[in-house]
Design a protein around this motif. Structure first.
Motif, short mmCIF file in Angstrom:
data_model
loop_
_atom_site.label_atom_id
_atom_site.label_comp_id
_atom_site.label_asym_id
_atom_site.label_seq_id
_atom_site.Cartn_x
_atom_site.Cartn_y
_atom_site.Cartn_z
N VAL A 19 0.85 -1.19 0.00
CA VAL A 19 0.00 0.00 0.00
C VAL A 19 0.88 1.24 0.00
CG1 VAL A 19 -1.78 1.28 1.26
CG2 VAL A 19 -1.81 -1.23 1.24
N THR A 20 0.61 2.17 -0.89
CA THR A 20 1.34 3.43 -0.95
C THR A 20 0.40 4.58 -0.58
OG1 THR A 20 0.85 4.00 -3.25
CG2 THR A 20 2.65 2.43 -2.87
N GLU A 21 0.96 5.78 -0.52
CA GLU A 21 0.12 6.94 -0.19
C GLU A 21 -0.90 7.24 -1.29
OE1 GLU A 21 2.34 10.74 -0.21
OE2 GLU A 21 4.08 9.52 -0.77
N ALA A 22 -0.69 6.67 -2.48
CA ALA A 22 -1.62 6.89 -3.58
C ALA A 22 -2.66 5.79 -3.72
CB ALA A 22 -0.84 7.02 -4.90
N THR A 23 -2.57 4.75 -2.91
CA THR A 23 -3.51 3.63 -2.98
C THR A 23 -4.90 4.08 -2.54
OG1 THR A 23 -1.75 2.03 -2.51
CG2 THR A 23 -4.02 1.30 -2.11
N LEU B 38 6.89 0.75 5.38
CA LEU B 38 6.42 -0.27 4.45
C LEU B 38 5.02 -0.68 4.91
CD1 LEU B 38 6.81 -2.29 2.12
CD2 LEU B 38 7.87 -3.85 3.79
N ALA B 39 4.02 -0.38 4.11
CA ALA B 39 2.63 -0.66 4.44
C ALA B 39 2.16 -1.86 3.62
CB ALA B 39 1.76 0.56 4.16
N LEU B 40 1.64 -2.88 4.29
CA LEU B 40 1.26 -4.12 3.63
C LEU B 40 -0.14 -4.54 4.06
CD1 LEU B 40 4.56 -6.15 4.19
CD2 LEU B 40 3.91 -4.86 2.15
N ALA B 41 -0.86 -5.14 3.14
CA ALA B 41 -2.13 -5.79 3.43
C ALA B 41 -1.99 -7.25 3.01
CB ALA B 41 -3.28 -5.12 2.68
N PHE C 63 -0.56 -4.30 8.05
CA PHE C 63 0.72 -4.30 8.75
C PHE C 63 1.53 -3.07 8.34
CE2 PHE C 63 -0.59 -8.69 8.47
CZ PHE C 63 -0.32 -9.20 9.73
N LEU C 64 2.28 -2.54 9.30
CA LEU C 64 3.21 -1.44 9.03
C LEU C 64 4.58 -1.80 9.61
CD1 LEU C 64 0.98 1.63 9.93
CD2 LEU C 64 1.97 1.18 7.68
N PHE C 65 5.61 -1.53 8.82
CA PHE C 65 6.99 -1.75 9.26
C PHE C 65 7.81 -0.51 8.97
CE2 PHE C 65 5.35 -5.95 8.24
CZ PHE C 65 5.84 -6.77 9.25
N VAL C 66 8.84 -0.30 9.78
CA VAL C 66 9.78 0.79 9.54
C VAL C 66 11.19 0.19 9.46
CG1 VAL C 66 10.14 1.34 12.00
CG2 VAL C 66 10.48 3.10 10.27
N PRO C 67 12.01 0.63 8.49
CA PRO C 67 13.36 0.09 8.38
C PRO C 67 14.20 0.41 9.61
CG PRO C 67 12.74 1.25 6.37
CD PRO C 67 11.69 1.57 7.39
N LYS C 68 14.98 -0.56 10.07
CA LYS C 68 15.87 -0.38 11.22
C LYS C 68 17.20 -1.08 10.91
CE LYS C 68 14.91 0.80 15.00
NZ LYS C 68 15.07 2.08 15.72
N ARG C 69 18.23 -0.65 11.63
CA ARG C 69 19.51 -1.35 11.56
C ARG C 69 19.88 -1.80 12.96
NH1 ARG C 69 22.46 -1.78 7.17
NH2 ARG C 69 21.80 -0.65 5.30
N VAL C 70 20.08 -3.10 13.11
CA VAL C 70 20.40 -3.69 14.40
C VAL C 70 21.93 -3.81 14.51
CG1 VAL C 70 20.11 -5.69 15.89
CG2 VAL C 70 18.25 -4.98 14.37
N LYS C 71 22.48 -3.26 15.59
CA LYS C 71 23.93 -3.35 15.78
C LYS C 71 24.31 -4.72 16.30
CE LYS C 71 24.82 1.57 16.59
NZ LYS C 71 25.35 2.57 17.54
N HIS C 72 25.21 -5.38 15.58
CA HIS C 72 25.75 -6.67 16.01
C HIS C 72 27.28 -6.57 15.92
CE1 HIS C 72 25.94 -10.94 16.80
NE2 HIS C 72 26.72 -11.11 15.76
#
Length: 293
Positions: A161-165, A188-191, A201-210
């Motif tokens: 799903v985008t802002e134009a959907t 990232l918006a998903l159905a 569902f909604l997700f946001v990009p993250k970087r996990v420090k390892h």
């Protein structure tokens, strides 16, 4: 409110203060660039705000100089028929010479007893302080899921799903608007369409420090219930891996059954204070999305 001895004043942050507030927060949080604060404040400034709530929060100033700030991000939630108010207490910083006045900010921040205040990113060393201020824990840690290794229901289809959907079959207009607005923030918006229902569902990009190397991941910002994430994990994992994000970070009280991964309670605690305890898997309209990614 003025304190004559030091000529320190506590007042609401206005639009004209954004540059000065961003400068102070950049000094107070060296890991964040100035454009991070500017972007988030401008995004927040464009949002609809519940009546009677301060737009940005409060600041401390002396001789025209900003020396302290507490960002307050208000949102109106409708989990049922009744509207509730939630406020993300975010990014509290006061210059060392003025720390004696820091309690002015917290006292101004929590005056409204009808609001539920949440702190979603307290540093580990501040956990005892947050609890001493009357906040209760509602999230114990984070579950690092590898959803691609989970089962997939037959026939599951994932729609981006985008802002134009426009309309999304199976979702309410309120859910569609939630996905669209957060897609505009970079989420990232998903159905996920299953045989018997559709789940947002909604997700946001993250970087996990390892160690010394960051690892790409996605943090779950929203779903109706963590059980729905478990049910759709395999389908979601396929979508995430195509974006180079094999991990999904989920707020949790403990290990999540039905999904491959591991749980940590050494980070990720979240707190609230007020009449309406937050639920897991709802970080919409908080600093996580407004200031990032």
């Amino acid at each position: 409110m003025a304190l004559e001895a030091r000529k320190v004043r506590c007042r609401e942050i206005g639009a004209a203060d954004i540059d000065a507030v961003s400068d102070l927060l950049t000094r107070g949080f060296p890991g964040r660039r100035r454009d991070y604060w500017l972007r988030g404040l401008h995004r927040h400034g464009a949002r609809d705000l519940p009546d009677g709530c301060p737009r940005y929060g409060f600041l401390l100033e002396t001789a025209g100089r900003v020396v302290g700030v507490l960002l307050l991000l208000y949102a109106a939630k409708r989990p049922g028929q009744e509207q509730i108010l939630r406020c993300n207490v975010s990014s509290w910083y006061v210059e060392p010479d003025f720390r004696n006045y820091a309690t002015l900010l917290t006292s101004m921040a929590q005056k409204n007893k009808q609001v539920t205040y949440v702190n979603i990113s307290p540093a580990v060393n501040t956990w005892p302080i947050v609890e001493a201020l009357g906040f209760k824990r509602y999230c114990n840690g984070m579950f690092f899921a590898v959803p691609l290794l989970s089962r997939t229901e037959k026939g599951a289809r994932v729609e981006v799903v985008t802002e134009a959907t426009g309309e999304v079959a199976g979702l309410s207009e309120a859910e569609c608007e939630l996905l669209r607005s957060h897609a505009a923030y970079g989420c990232l918006a998903l159905a996920v369409h299953l045989a018997d229902c559709t789940m947002p569902f909604l997700f946001v990009p993250k970087r996990v420090k390892h160690g010394r190397f960051p690892f790409p991941a996605m943090q779950l910002v929203y779903c109706r219930d963590v059980a729905e994430f478990v049910r759709c994990a395999g389908a979601l994992g396929r979508k995430l891996i195509w974006r180079g994000r094999p991990l999904a970070i989920v707020d949790a009280l403990g290990p999540i059954e039905g999904v491959s991964g591991f749980y940590l309670d050494s980070r990720g605690r979240k707190y609230y204070r007020g009449p309406n305890p937050p639920r897991l898997a709802d970080l919409t309209e908080t600093e996580l999305v407004l200031f990032g990614p």
